[in-house]
Design an enzyme around this catalytic site. Sequence first.
Site, short mmCIF file in Angstrom:
data_model
loop_
_atom_site.label_atom_id
_atom_site.label_comp_id
_atom_site.label_asym_id
_atom_site.label_seq_id
_atom_site.Cartn_x
_atom_site.Cartn_y
_atom_site.Cartn_z
N TRP A 1 -0.76 -2.89 8.51
CA TRP A 1 -1.26 -2.53 7.18
C TRP A 1 -1.00 -1.05 6.97
O TRP A 1 -1.17 -0.24 7.90
CB TRP A 1 -2.75 -2.87 7.08
CG TRP A 1 -2.99 -4.32 7.28
CD1 TRP A 1 -3.49 -4.93 8.40
CD2 TRP A 1 -2.70 -5.38 6.35
NE1 TRP A 1 -3.52 -6.29 8.22
CE2 TRP A 1 -3.05 -6.59 6.98
CE3 TRP A 1 -2.17 -5.41 5.06
CZ2 TRP A 1 -2.89 -7.83 6.34
CZ3 TRP A 1 -2.02 -6.64 4.43
CH2 TRP A 1 -2.39 -7.83 5.07
N ARG B 1 0.84 -1.21 0.00
CA ARG B 1 0.00 0.00 0.00
C ARG B 1 0.87 1.25 0.00
O ARG B 1 0.64 2.21 -0.73
CB ARG B 1 -0.94 -0.01 1.20
CG ARG B 1 -2.28 -0.67 0.96
CD ARG B 1 -2.16 -2.07 0.39
NE ARG B 1 -3.42 -2.76 0.29
CZ ARG B 1 -3.94 -3.52 1.26
NH1 ARG B 1 -3.26 -3.74 2.39
NH2 ARG B 1 -5.11 -4.09 1.11
N HIS C 1 -6.83 -9.21 -4.47
CA HIS C 1 -5.81 -8.20 -4.15
C HIS C 1 -4.77 -8.15 -5.26
O HIS C 1 -3.56 -8.10 -5.00
CB HIS C 1 -5.15 -8.49 -2.80
CG HIS C 1 -6.03 -8.16 -1.61
ND1 HIS C 1 -6.21 -6.88 -1.13
CD2 HIS C 1 -6.79 -8.96 -0.83
CE1 HIS C 1 -7.04 -6.91 -0.10
NE2 HIS C 1 -7.41 -8.15 0.11
N ASP D 1 -7.00 -13.96 0.81
CA ASP D 1 -8.04 -13.22 1.54
C ASP D 1 -8.87 -12.37 0.58
O ASP D 1 -8.40 -11.98 -0.50
CB ASP D 1 -7.40 -12.29 2.59
CG ASP D 1 -6.37 -11.34 1.97
OD1 ASP D 1 -5.65 -11.76 1.04
OD2 ASP D 1 -6.31 -10.18 2.40
N GLU D 2 -10.07 -12.06 1.01
CA GLU D 2 -10.90 -11.02 0.41
C GLU D 2 -10.86 -11.06 -1.12
O GLU D 2 -10.52 -10.07 -1.76
CB GLU D 2 -10.44 -9.64 0.90
CG GLU D 2 -10.59 -9.48 2.39
CD GLU D 2 -10.08 -8.14 2.90
OE1 GLU D 2 -10.78 -7.51 3.70
OE2 GLU D 2 -8.97 -7.72 2.51
N ASP E 1 -0.20 -6.15 -3.82
CA ASP E 1 -1.62 -5.88 -3.55
C ASP E 1 -2.20 -5.06 -4.70
O ASP E 1 -1.48 -4.77 -5.68
CB ASP E 1 -1.79 -5.17 -2.19
CG ASP E 1 -3.09 -5.60 -1.52
OD1 ASP E 1 -4.16 -5.44 -2.12
OD2 ASP E 1 -3.03 -6.11 -0.38
N GLU F 1 -2.15 1.46 4.66
CA GLU F 1 -2.93 2.48 3.95
C GLU F 1 -2.73 3.86 4.58
O GLU F 1 -2.72 4.88 3.90
CB GLU F 1 -4.42 2.15 3.97
CG GLU F 1 -4.83 0.97 3.11
CD GLU F 1 -4.84 -0.34 3.87
OE1 GLU F 1 -4.08 -0.48 4.87
OE2 GLU F 1 -5.60 -1.24 3.46
N TYR G 1 -4.12 -5.86 15.00
CA TYR G 1 -3.98 -5.06 13.78
C TYR G 1 -3.52 -3.68 14.22
O TYR G 1 -4.28 -2.89 14.76
CB TYR G 1 -5.32 -5.00 13.02
CG TYR G 1 -5.44 -6.05 11.95
CD1 TYR G 1 -4.92 -7.32 12.16
CD2 TYR G 1 -6.05 -5.78 10.72
CE1 TYR G 1 -5.01 -8.30 11.17
CE2 TYR G 1 -6.14 -6.75 9.73
CZ TYR G 1 -5.63 -8.01 9.97
OH TYR G 1 -5.72 -8.97 8.99
N PHE G 2 -2.25 -3.39 13.97
CA PHE G 2 -1.68 -2.17 14.53
C PHE G 2 -1.96 -0.95 13.65
O PHE G 2 -1.50 0.15 13.97
CB PHE G 2 -0.18 -2.34 14.78
CG PHE G 2 0.14 -3.18 16.00
CD1 PHE G 2 -0.88 -3.78 16.76
CD2 PHE G 2 1.44 -3.37 16.40
CE1 PHE G 2 -0.58 -4.55 17.87
CE2 PHE G 2 1.75 -4.12 17.52
CZ PHE G 2 0.74 -4.72 18.26
N ASP G 3 -2.69 -1.14 12.55
CA ASP G 3 -3.21 0.05 11.87
C ASP G 3 -4.38 0.63 12.68
O ASP G 3 -4.70 1.81 12.56
CB ASP G 3 -3.64 -0.25 10.43
CG ASP G 3 -4.52 -1.48 10.28
OD1 ASP G 3 -4.41 -2.41 11.12
OD2 ASP G 3 -5.32 -1.53 9.33
N TRP H 1 -7.08 -14.14 10.82
CA TRP H 1 -7.14 -12.68 10.97
C TRP H 1 -8.52 -12.15 11.29
O TRP H 1 -8.66 -11.10 11.91
CB TRP H 1 -6.58 -11.99 9.73
CG TRP H 1 -7.46 -11.96 8.51
CD1 TRP H 1 -7.59 -12.93 7.57
CD2 TRP H 1 -8.34 -10.90 8.11
NE1 TRP H 1 -8.49 -12.56 6.60
CE2 TRP H 1 -8.96 -11.30 6.90
CE3 TRP H 1 -8.66 -9.64 8.63
CZ2 TRP H 1 -9.88 -10.50 6.22
CZ3 TRP H 1 -9.58 -8.84 7.95
CH2 TRP H 1 -10.18 -9.27 6.76
C1 ACM Z 1 -6.50 -9.03 5.70
O1 ACM Z 1 -6.50 -8.17 6.60
N1 ACM Z 1 -7.22 -8.86 4.61
C2 ACM Z 1 -5.71 -10.22 5.83
#
Ligand code: ACM
Length: 536
Positions: free
Chosen positions: A450, A142, A242, A308-309, A171, A452, A400-402, A375
């Site tokens: 993450w 990102r 992704h 994922d996703e 990604d 972003e 998740y440290f974001d 996750w």
């Molecule tokens: C994730 O946070 N999509 C692994």
Amino acid sequence: MDLIPAPTSSVLRPGEDFPLDAATTLTAPPELADAERWLRAALGAATGLPLGPGRAGEGIELVLDGALAAEAYRLTVRPGHALVAAGGPAGALWGAQTLRRLLGPDAYRRSALRDGGWVLPGADVEDAPRFGWRGVLLDVARHFLPKSDVLRFVDLIAAHKLNVLHLHLTDDQGWRVEIRRYPELTGRGAWRERSMVGYRAGQRRDDRPHGGFYTQDDLREIVAYAAARGVTVVPEIDLPGHTQAVVAAYPELGNTDVVDTSALGVWTDWGVSPNVLNASEETLRFFEGVLEEVLELFPSEFIHLGGDECPKEQWKESAAAQARIRELGLANEDELQSHVIRHFDRWLAERGRRLIGWDEILEGGLAPGAAVSSWRGFGGGIAAATAGHDVVMCPEQYVYFDHRQADGPDEPIPVGFVRSLEDVYRFEPVPAQLDEEAARHVIGTQANLWSEFMDSARDIDYRAFPRLAAFAEVAWSELPREGAERDYAGFERRLGEHLAVLDALGVEYRPVDGPHPWQRWPGVVGRPIEGPPPVR
Ligand code: ACM
């Protein structure tokens, strides 16, 4: 001894200190050359002492002790002799880290602030980690993180006895690894025209191109640098979702009967792009080509393939995807995704490696050899561990440290749940309902950064620290008793000197009582989620 992470046991022995001076030696057998080299460089820089080679039984000495586990060590400091006995090279590195810590915060600087006065306190430390996988994910897709900052981050995590750097290399918003066979992956895929600033609802964008990638030599350097500090780099090549950056670079890999993929660029939004890979044989061959080069660069046992996703809308609309589902005798799009993951599970196993993926890879049937990064909560990890698969616990509700560290209006780009230092410290990776056999499949835990909302090492410092110190203790230190709570007050007490260590390292952590004025980001909209996180 305010050690973080807390060791198994430690006692100070007053009156048995070992003052270091220009005559102090450093000795190790060839098997422990990495620890010897690291300790000589780190301590040499901070103290100005030469630490030349010496003899067994004197000075600072590293030795192997076959009775200890590979990552375990015993450190004994007496006048004239500091001995690290380690089960293996990794244990020697962790013992060397503890030895540096005993010299105090100034031992973390890169040049000597004073002439002399370096004293190792008399001590006995016994130590070994609770988990074999003590990971941190760095999302360099990102926002690209320059190589020098990645190397610095390796030093920081090694100082916390964390041993896995999960590099999220690809990604929708960028492809960061040079692949010789497919130059457009970085030629086109490594940069985007602009970026969102903050969350979508804020409608704020910059007009500055963003990008960057690591050459294969950069990655060899990172991998070797990390290995010499006890850290394994696990690469992530995310598929089949992704992947907009890949499709932008090689449009034939997308769902060309649904969208004009030749018109796609690298994604300039945050979120999850609908532009996923097609699941054709040609696409599988393409990624085999990618992975052949990835395996050359990364010797890790595990290779992370994301999973994922992956939005299934394009596959639902695509005549080609539907024909593929029929041809393979699959029930639906979930099984098509599972087919892709199973293919690479086999492909990696044939090459002596193991696939790890996000917990969505459970949908449509888990590939036989796959391990799972849990996750979306504990549920995926519980299902996988119960079925005999290895699991790394990294639930977004805790690590998740974001996600923001406090509820105040000062938090820069506040997203997600409030995950305070104490919340992280109280995180327990092994769910109580797992029986002993399934619990053994929880091979470790991981914090995920993450990016972003982090576009520099400064932002990463802010979100990572000091929470990563709390996390390091979760990953390394045993619980006081099985099922017992950790002692947060005790951790807070030890944190005082640990923050001085971070200061000496030049880490711009979040002060415990809130951000410095320059760490705020007024006016940039985030997406805070109110209330305590539901734990799935
Ligand atoms: C994730 O946070 N999509 C692994």
